[in-house]
Design a protein around this motif. Structure first.
Motif, short mmCIF file in Angstrom:
data_model
loop_
_atom_site.label_atom_id
_atom_site.label_comp_id
_atom_site.label_asym_id
_atom_site.label_seq_id
_atom_site.Cartn_x
_atom_site.Cartn_y
_atom_site.Cartn_z
N THR A 21 23.53 59.26 61.59
CA THR A 21 22.08 59.28 61.50
C THR A 21 21.59 60.45 60.66
N LYS A 22 20.47 60.26 59.98
CA LYS A 22 19.85 61.32 59.20
C LYS A 22 19.31 62.41 60.12
N LYS A 23 18.88 62.01 61.34
CA LYS A 23 18.32 62.97 62.28
C LYS A 23 19.30 64.08 62.60
N LEU A 24 20.59 63.72 62.76
CA LEU A 24 21.61 64.70 63.07
C LEU A 24 22.31 65.22 61.81
N GLY A 25 21.88 64.73 60.66
CA GLY A 25 22.49 65.18 59.41
C GLY A 25 23.96 64.84 59.30
N GLN A 26 24.34 63.67 59.82
CA GLN A 26 25.75 63.29 59.85
C GLN A 26 26.17 62.59 58.57
N ASN A 27 26.97 63.27 57.78
CA ASN A 27 27.60 62.71 56.59
C ASN A 27 29.06 63.15 56.63
N PHE A 28 29.94 62.22 56.97
CA PHE A 28 31.34 62.57 57.20
C PHE A 28 32.13 62.58 55.89
N VAL A 29 32.96 63.61 55.72
CA VAL A 29 33.81 63.72 54.53
C VAL A 29 34.97 62.75 54.66
N ILE A 30 35.19 61.94 53.63
CA ILE A 30 36.23 60.91 53.68
C ILE A 30 37.31 61.12 52.63
N ASP A 31 37.29 62.27 51.97
CA ASP A 31 38.24 62.54 50.89
C ASP A 31 39.12 63.73 51.22
N ALA A 32 40.42 63.50 51.35
CA ALA A 32 41.36 64.56 51.73
C ALA A 32 41.43 65.66 50.67
N ASN A 33 41.32 65.31 49.40
CA ASN A 33 41.38 66.32 48.34
C ASN A 33 40.22 67.31 48.45
N THR A 34 39.05 66.79 48.80
CA THR A 34 37.89 67.66 48.98
C THR A 34 38.10 68.60 50.16
N VAL A 35 38.66 68.07 51.25
CA VAL A 35 38.94 68.90 52.42
C VAL A 35 39.89 70.04 52.06
N ARG A 36 40.96 69.73 51.37
CA ARG A 36 41.93 70.77 51.02
C ARG A 36 41.34 71.77 50.02
N ARG A 37 40.47 71.29 49.16
CA ARG A 37 39.79 72.19 48.23
C ARG A 37 38.93 73.19 48.98
N ILE A 38 38.22 72.73 50.00
CA ILE A 38 37.37 73.61 50.81
C ILE A 38 38.22 74.65 51.54
N VAL A 39 39.29 74.19 52.15
CA VAL A 39 40.15 75.09 52.91
C VAL A 39 40.77 76.15 52.01
N LYS A 40 41.21 75.73 50.83
CA LYS A 40 41.80 76.68 49.88
C LYS A 40 40.77 77.69 49.40
N ALA A 41 39.56 77.22 49.08
CA ALA A 41 38.52 78.11 48.59
C ALA A 41 38.09 79.12 49.66
N ALA A 42 38.22 78.72 50.93
CA ALA A 42 37.86 79.62 52.02
C ALA A 42 38.93 80.67 52.28
N GLY A 43 40.12 80.48 51.70
CA GLY A 43 41.20 81.45 51.86
C GLY A 43 41.80 81.49 53.25
N VAL A 44 41.80 80.35 53.94
CA VAL A 44 42.32 80.28 55.31
C VAL A 44 43.85 80.33 55.30
N THR A 45 44.41 81.16 56.19
CA THR A 45 45.86 81.27 56.34
C THR A 45 46.25 81.05 57.80
N SER A 46 47.54 81.01 58.05
CA SER A 46 48.04 80.79 59.40
C SER A 46 47.71 81.94 60.35
N ALA A 47 47.34 83.08 59.79
CA ALA A 47 47.02 84.24 60.62
C ALA A 47 45.57 84.24 61.09
N ASP A 48 44.76 83.29 60.62
CA ASP A 48 43.33 83.31 60.89
C ASP A 48 42.93 82.47 62.10
N THR A 49 41.81 82.88 62.68
CA THR A 49 41.09 82.05 63.64
C THR A 49 39.77 81.68 62.98
N VAL A 50 39.52 80.39 62.85
CA VAL A 50 38.37 79.88 62.11
C VAL A 50 37.39 79.22 63.07
#
Length: 297
Positions: A21-50
């Motif tokens: 719904t637009k009310k809840l601003g729900q737009n789900f990401v359906i692309d794995a490459n985009t997900v990995r791009r976000i995670v990489k850009a955020a610099g997340v490592t195994s030592a982090d709590t996110v």
């Protein structure tokens, strides 16, 4: 490992009886490459709590867990919150079954071992306590509340050091805007109080389901190691910022007149702070606003 794709996202939504719904601003990401791009850009490592705000069906959650990081996911929708550990368990079959977190019954269960997940079933605008002391914030923020919820987390959880958010392009550009630009405004100044912000690339509308009618952008930030002022000074500075940008076309001595009692009083205070009373809010840095707040105190 495989991440969620279009078919899996739609199957999960159907399973839970969820219609975005637009009310809840729900737009789900359906692309794995985009997900990995976000995670990489955020610099997340195994030592982090996110901390992830609004994990939805778990696309980004799985990408974060793939790094070995621990994830604290804040989700208001009880159906989504209950399903998320089950989805994670399916994609991390080597992990143990979810185990209860002792007396912390406000947290959902979390799988242990490979996948370290805690789900907090709560309104992100109301949450005031998080387990695990997250140091990084990564989220696909709902367009309708992105700035308020982001500022709430930065104000409340001082252990957050950095992060990356996906927001509506216009909102992201304002967060990262510099003084003097047409898009510089209240969100720009308030964000600058906490740290340094920059845009980190655009995101295609086609990686979402349903496809939104606005463009999205990635914005990364690094927070200050030492706050530039006290909490009392932050509140006073933000009050000045709100007043200045409610009448952004007026000179500051006029825009702040009501807050100071008169334009004369506003001018005098600004002069003590070393700020030209005839300038406009869009020309001032966060340090300028802080200086005015200190001169007023």
């Amino acid at each position: 490992m495989a991440l969620l794709g279009p078919a899996e996202i739609r199957d999960l939504a159907e399973l839970l009886g969820i219609q975005p719904t637009k009310k809840l601003g729900q737009n789900f990401v359906i692309d794995a490459n985009t997900v990995r791009r976000i995670v990489k850009a955020a610099g997340v490592t195994s030592a982090d709590t996110v901390v992830e705000i609004g994990p939805g069906l778990g696309s980004l959650t799985l990408g974060l867990l793939e790094t070995g990081a621990s994830v604290v996911a804040v989700e208001i929708d009880k159906r989504l919150a209950a399903q998320l550990p089950l989805t994670v368990e399916q994609y991390f079959p080597r992990s143990q079954a979810p185990s209860a977190l002792g007396s912390h019954d406000r947290w959902r269960d979390r799988p242990s071992s490979t996948a370290q997940l805690t789900v907090v079933t709560q309104d992100a605008m109301r949450v005031t306590e998080l387990p695990g002391a997250p140091g990084i914030l990564v989220a696909n923020l709902p367009y309708n509340i992105s700035v308020p919820v982001l500022l709430h987390f930065l104000e409340t959880f001082r252990g957050i050091r950095s992060g990356l958010v996906m927001v509506q392009a216009e909102v992201g550009q304002r967060l990262a805007a510099a003084p003097g630009s047409k898009i510089y405004g209240s969100p720009s100044v308030k964000a600058a109080w906490f740290g340094h912000w920059k845009t980190s690339g655009s995101v295609s509308r086609q990686v979402f389901w349903p496809v939104p009618n606005v463009d999205s952008i990635l914005v990364s930030f690094a927070l200050r190691e030492t706050p530039i002022g006290t909490e009392e000074e932050r509140l006073a500075t933000f009050a000045l910022v709100d007043a200045a940008f409610q009448q952004r076309r007026k000179m500051l001595r006029q825009a702040l007149a009501e807050l100071f009692g008169s334009s004369v009083a506003a001018s005098a205070t600004m002069e003590r702070a070393g700020v030209d009373p005839t300038t406009r809010g869009e020309q001032l840095t966060v340090d300028d606003f802080l200086a005015i707040a200190r001169a007023k105190a």
